[in-house]
Scaffold this motif. Structure first.
Motif, PDB file in Angstrom:
ATOM      1  N   TYR A   1      48.360  68.185  43.847  1.00 37.84           N
ATOM      2  CA  TYR A   1      47.967  67.838  42.481  1.00 37.84           C
ATOM      3  C   TYR A   1      46.685  67.040  42.563  1.00 37.84           C
ATOM      4  CZ  TYR A   1      51.093  64.016  43.960  1.00 37.84           C
ATOM      5  OH  TYR A   1      51.734  63.039  44.675  1.00 37.84           O
ATOM      6  N   PRO A   2      46.053  66.725  41.430  1.00 33.68           N
ATOM      7  CA  PRO A   2      44.703  66.133  41.471  1.00 33.68           C
ATOM      8  C   PRO A   2      44.575  64.968  42.447  1.00 33.68           C
ATOM      9  CG  PRO A   2      45.263  66.666  39.233  1.00 33.68           C
ATOM     10  CD  PRO A   2      46.501  66.947  40.045  1.00 33.68           C
ATOM     11  N   ALA A   3      43.634  65.102  43.357  1.00 34.81           N
ATOM     12  CA  ALA A   3      43.377  64.075  44.368  1.00 34.81           C
ATOM     13  C   ALA A   3      41.956  64.286  44.878  1.00 34.81           C
ATOM     14  CB  ALA A   3      44.379  64.175  45.511  1.00 34.81           C
ATOM     15  N   PHE A   4      41.386  63.251  45.499  1.00 33.86           N
ATOM     16  CA  PHE A   4      40.069  63.424  46.116  1.00 33.86           C
ATOM     17  C   PHE A   4      40.100  62.864  47.523  1.00 33.86           C
ATOM     18  CE2 PHE A   4      39.881  59.363  43.858  1.00 33.86           C
ATOM     19  CZ  PHE A   4      39.304  58.511  44.794  1.00 33.86           C
ATOM     20  N   ARG A   5      39.118  63.243  48.310  1.00 31.04           N
ATOM     21  CA  ARG A   5      39.072  62.827  49.713  1.00 31.04           C
ATOM     22  C   ARG A   5      38.377  61.475  49.829  1.00 31.04           C
ATOM     23  NH1 ARG A   5      40.098  66.953  53.289  1.00 31.04           N
ATOM     24  NH2 ARG A   5      40.567  65.185  54.665  1.00 31.04           N
ATOM     25  N   ALA A   6      38.822  60.692  50.789  1.00 30.73           N
ATOM     26  CA  ALA A   6      38.183  59.419  51.131  1.00 30.73           C
ATOM     27  C   ALA A   6      38.465  59.163  52.608  1.00 30.73           C
ATOM     28  CB  ALA A   6      38.713  58.289  50.253  1.00 30.73           C
ATOM     29  N   ARG A   7      37.807  58.152  53.132  1.00 27.77           N
ATOM     30  CA  ARG A   7      37.985  57.823  54.549  1.00 27.77           C
ATOM     31  C   ARG A   7      38.415  56.365  54.688  1.00 27.77           C
ATOM     32  NH1 ARG A   7      36.701  60.466  59.014  1.00 27.77           N
ATOM     33  NH2 ARG A   7      35.587  62.046  57.778  1.00 27.77           N
ATOM     34  N   VAL A   8      39.406  56.123  55.540  1.00 29.93           N
ATOM     35  CA  VAL A   8      39.900  54.767  55.774  1.00 29.93           C
ATOM     36  C   VAL A   8      38.838  53.981  56.535  1.00 29.93           C
ATOM     37  CG1 VAL A   8      41.654  53.357  56.906  1.00 29.93           C
ATOM     38  CG2 VAL A   8      42.308  55.511  55.805  1.00 29.93           C
ATOM     39  N   GLN A   9      38.459  52.848  55.989  1.00 30.35           N
ATOM     40  CA  GLN A   9      37.458  51.998  56.650  1.00 30.35           C
ATOM     41  C   GLN A   9      38.077  50.818  57.371  1.00 30.35           C
ATOM     42  OE1 GLN A   9      34.226  50.870  53.858  1.00 30.35           O
ATOM     43  NE2 GLN A   9      32.927  51.750  55.445  1.00 30.35           N
ATOM     44  N   ARG A  10      39.020  50.158  56.681  1.00 31.96           N
ATOM     45  CA  ARG A  10      39.565  48.915  57.236  1.00 31.96           C
ATOM     46  C   ARG A  10      41.010  48.767  56.799  1.00 31.96           C
ATOM     47  NH1 ARG A  10      39.448  43.264  55.769  1.00 31.96           N
ATOM     48  NH2 ARG A  10      39.354  41.944  57.619  1.00 31.96           N
ATOM     49  N   ILE A  11      41.848  48.236  57.684  1.00 29.89           N
ATOM     50  CA  ILE A  11      43.272  48.015  57.393  1.00 29.89           C
ATOM     51  C   ILE A  11      43.600  46.553  57.677  1.00 29.89           C
ATOM     52  CG2 ILE A  11      45.636  48.622  58.008  1.00 29.89           C
ATOM     53  CD1 ILE A  11      44.545  51.380  58.872  1.00 29.89           C
ATOM     54  N   GLN A  12      44.189  45.895  56.709  1.00 26.53           N
ATOM     55  CA  GLN A  12      44.603  44.494  56.865  1.00 26.53           C
ATOM     56  C   GLN A  12      46.112  44.412  56.681  1.00 26.53           C
ATOM     57  OE1 GLN A  12      42.491  41.684  54.389  1.00 26.53           O
ATOM     58  NE2 GLN A  12      44.166  40.189  54.520  1.00 26.53           N
ATOM     59  N   LEU A  13      46.816  44.036  57.743  1.00 31.51           N
ATOM     60  CA  LEU A  13      48.276  44.060  57.730  1.00 31.51           C
ATOM     61  C   LEU A  13      48.906  42.772  57.210  1.00 31.51           C
ATOM     62  CD1 LEU A  13      48.803  45.793  61.180  1.00 31.51           C
ATOM     63  CD2 LEU A  13      49.178  46.801  58.945  1.00 31.51           C
TER      64      LEU A  13
ATOM     65  N   HIS B   1      54.652  47.701  52.994  1.00 31.86           N
ATOM     66  CA  HIS B   1      54.694  47.816  54.460  1.00 31.86           C
ATOM     67  C   HIS B   1      55.552  49.007  54.899  1.00 31.86           C
ATOM     68  CE1 HIS B   1      52.534  44.269  56.047  1.00 31.86           C
ATOM     69  NE2 HIS B   1      52.777  43.785  54.837  1.00 31.86           N
ATOM     70  N   ALA B   2      56.647  49.273  54.169  1.00 38.27           N
ATOM     71  CA  ALA B   2      57.512  50.396  54.546  1.00 38.27           C
ATOM     72  C   ALA B   2      56.756  51.724  54.443  1.00 38.27           C
ATOM     73  CB  ALA B   2      58.758  50.414  53.657  1.00 38.27           C
ATOM     74  N   ARG B   3      55.953  51.860  53.389  1.00 39.02           N
ATOM     75  CA  ARG B   3      55.166  53.085  53.220  1.00 39.02           C
ATOM     76  C   ARG B   3      54.126  53.224  54.336  1.00 39.02           C
ATOM     77  NH1 ARG B   3      54.406  58.310  51.813  1.00 39.02           N
ATOM     78  NH2 ARG B   3      52.333  58.707  50.927  1.00 39.02           N
ATOM     79  N   PHE B   4      53.497  52.113  54.703  1.00 36.27           N
ATOM     80  CA  PHE B   4      52.489  52.166  55.766  1.00 36.27           C
ATOM     81  C   PHE B   4      53.133  52.509  57.104  1.00 36.27           C
ATOM     82  CE2 PHE B   4      49.956  50.276  59.158  1.00 36.27           C
ATOM     83  CZ  PHE B   4      48.737  50.877  58.925  1.00 36.27           C
ATOM     84  N   GLN B   5      54.314  51.933  57.388  1.00 33.82           N
ATOM     85  CA  GLN B   5      54.997  52.240  58.646  1.00 33.82           C
ATOM     86  C   GLN B   5      55.363  53.721  58.725  1.00 33.82           C
ATOM     87  OE1 GLN B   5      55.446  50.259  61.264  1.00 33.82           O
ATOM     88  NE2 GLN B   5      54.342  48.626  60.179  1.00 33.82           N
ATOM     89  N   GLU B   6      55.657  54.290  57.550  1.00 34.81           N
ATOM     90  CA  GLU B   6      55.990  55.710  57.500  1.00 34.81           C
ATOM     91  C   GLU B   6      54.764  56.586  57.771  1.00 34.81           C
ATOM     92  OE1 GLU B   6      57.137  58.906  53.980  1.00 34.81           O
ATOM     93  OE2 GLU B   6      57.594  56.781  53.688  1.00 34.81           O
ATOM     94  N   MET B   7      53.604  56.210  57.203  1.00 36.87           N
ATOM     95  CA  MET B   7      52.416  57.055  57.284  1.00 36.87           C
ATOM     96  C   MET B   7      51.536  56.737  58.494  1.00 36.87           C
ATOM     97  SD  MET B   7      52.889  59.065  54.823  1.00 36.87           S
ATOM     98  CE  MET B   7      51.356  59.982  54.921  1.00 36.87           C
ATOM     99  N   ARG B   8      51.472  55.466  58.860  1.00 38.57           N
ATOM    100  CA  ARG B   8      50.677  55.044  60.024  1.00 38.57           C
ATOM    101  C   ARG B   8      49.227  55.518  59.956  1.00 38.57           C
ATOM    102  NH1 ARG B   8      52.198  50.800  63.128  1.00 38.57           N
ATOM    103  NH2 ARG B   8      54.458  50.785  63.371  1.00 38.57           N
ATOM    104  N   PHE B   9      48.559  55.219  58.860  1.00 35.21           N
ATOM    105  CA  PHE B   9      47.137  55.534  58.747  1.00 35.21           C
ATOM    106  C   PHE B   9      46.361  54.737  59.783  1.00 35.21           C
ATOM    107  CE2 PHE B   9      48.649  56.178  54.316  1.00 35.21           C
ATOM    108  CZ  PHE B   9      48.406  57.536  54.235  1.00 35.21           C
ATOM    109  N   ILE B  10      45.217  55.294  60.209  1.00 34.07           N
ATOM    110  CA  ILE B  10      44.364  54.595  61.167  1.00 34.07           C
ATOM    111  C   ILE B  10      42.946  54.564  60.615  1.00 34.07           C
ATOM    112  CG2 ILE B  10      45.762  55.199  63.183  1.00 34.07           C
ATOM    113  CD1 ILE B  10      43.715  57.428  63.787  1.00 34.07           C
ATOM    114  N   GLU B  11      42.148  53.634  61.118  1.00 30.75           N
ATOM    115  CA  GLU B  11      40.773  53.504  60.654  1.00 30.75           C
ATOM    116  C   GLU B  11      39.966  54.758  60.988  1.00 30.75           C
ATOM    117  OE1 GLU B  11      39.125  49.851  62.050  1.00 30.75           O
ATOM    118  OE2 GLU B  11      40.474  48.606  60.824  1.00 30.75           O
TER     119      GLU B  11
END
Length: 385
Positions: free
Chosen positions: A295-307, A330-340
């Motif tokens: 569904y409607p979404a756009f692309r972006a790039r992860v620059q920085r992650i602060q836990l 935090h639960a969502r991030f642990q599930e997805m594990r995005f990286i910079e």
């Protein structure tokens, strides 16, 4: 004590501090006056107290329980006032500071020494300072001094309690503890209370209702939930918390924000003609996906992650090189594990479209643009975090 203000204006020379104030505060309510510096909130508090007089304009009234007090003195209004910097008498003990208002009453109205002592001890217990009666202000912490100031205001049994930035001079942890304590105290004594703050979190946590002010006028009055989730104007949404802002245009009855096209839901629709528009979304309503969600979404790039903190804060770079912020549980991030430096898909929950800063437009339904957006429709994002 119910407070009602109607047609209230206040100017200082050429400067208009308040414009056409209409406000009702119910008996036993705890109301926050919230706004940036210069918005008129302290002037409004001082008008309620009787420390200032409104402009003499026909129809202007300040009422306590239906009685016109517009021109009555502070003493006649029986208000308790707590200042930001305590205003305690340094040469007096805690006991004497609290007792001061009772001791200076006219002889015929003054309680006996025994009655004063009983009242002060009762208040010391109420504000959790029992055992500190004989200390001086310079022997107390900032939080303790603020509680002494509050006890002194309550000692004279005011009809209304007014607090001007009561925790402004304290550090963050003490502020947090004291505002929770103030909420519990108010639930015990149920005195009509009005407090001024520029701290959004403080107002939303403590108050029954919040009065959001801007440039001498009231932008919105409502419960903390209402003003946060149903902002009446772009100013309210931007002032109450963090937002990401996208600039686009309304054209042919739709709103274009880069790869998003927003259709109105409801009867009113979007304004006719072409005009600039802004889409505002809070970081906690930004959703990230590794794969196309369909569904409607756009692309972006992860620059920085602060836990650190209650949310994982992620800074992203949009296709046009602007920053965008997302707050993930935090639960969502642990599930997805995005990286910079990882590419992701971005979409929003509960976006709000504004034109000319007024009330948000009708609810919106998003669709994905076909092909590449025109340059004039590319999203310009400004993260207000």
């Amino acid at each position: 004590m119910k407070i009602h203000l109607s047609g209230v204006n206040k100017s200082f020379g050429d400067f208009v501090a308040l414009r056409d104030i209409e406000l009702t505060i119910d008996d036993g309510e705890l109301v926050a006056l919230l706004g940036p510096s210069g918005s008129g909130k302290t002037t409004l508090l001082r008008l309620i107290a009787g420390l200032e007089r409104p402009d003499p304009i026909p129809g202007c009234r300040i009422e306590f329980d239906g009685v016109d007090v517009t021109h009555t003195s502070v003493r006649e209004r029986r208000v308790g006032f707590v200042f930001q910097h305590y205003a305690l008498f340094r040469h007096m003990t805690v006991f004497d500071n609290i007792a001061f208002g009772l001791r200076v009453r006219p002889r015929r109205l003054r309680p006996s020494k025994q009655e004063i002592a009983a009242k002060v001890n009762e208040l010391l217990d109420l504000v959790q300072l029992k055992g500190l009666a004989h200390r001086y202000p310079n022997q107390l912490s900032g939080g303790q001094r603020q509680r002494v100031a509050l006890a002194r205001a309550l000692a004279v049994e005011p009809n209304v309690l007014l607090l001007d930035e009561p925790f402004g001079a304290l550090d963050a942890k003490v502020r947090q503890d004291l505002r929770r304590w103030l909420r519990r105290l108010h639930d015990e004594i149920h005195i009509t209370s009005v407090f001024v703050t520029h701290d959004q979190e403080e107002a939303l946590e403590v108050a029954d209702r919040v009065v959001v002010m801007n440039k001498g006028a009231i932008e919105q009055i409502g419960t903390p939930d209402e003003v946060f989730h149903q902002p009446a104007s772009e100013f309210v949404m931007r002032f109450l918390g963090n937002v990401n802002i996208f600039h686009g245009r309304i054209r042919s009855g739709k709103a274009f924000f880069g790869e998003f096209i927003l259709d109105p839901i409801g009867r009113n629709g979007f304004p006719s003609g072409e005009r600039d528009a802004r889409l505002l979304v809070r970081p906690e309503n930004v959703e990230l996906y590794r794969d196309d969600p369909g569904y409607p979404a756009f692309r972006a790039r992860v620059q920085r992650i602060q836990l650190a903190g209650p949310y994982v804060k992620i800074e992203l770079l949009t296709p046009v090189g602007e920053s965008l912020h997302a707050f993930l549980p935090h639960a969502r991030f642990q599930e997805m594990r995005f990286i910079e430096n990882e590419p992701v898909y971005v979409t929003f929950r509960d976006p709000k479209v504004f034109v000319d800063g007024q009330a948000p437009l009708a609810g919106v339904h998003a669709e994905r643009a076909q092909g590449e957006p025109e340059a004039s429709e590319a999203p310009y994002s400004h993260a207000g975090v």
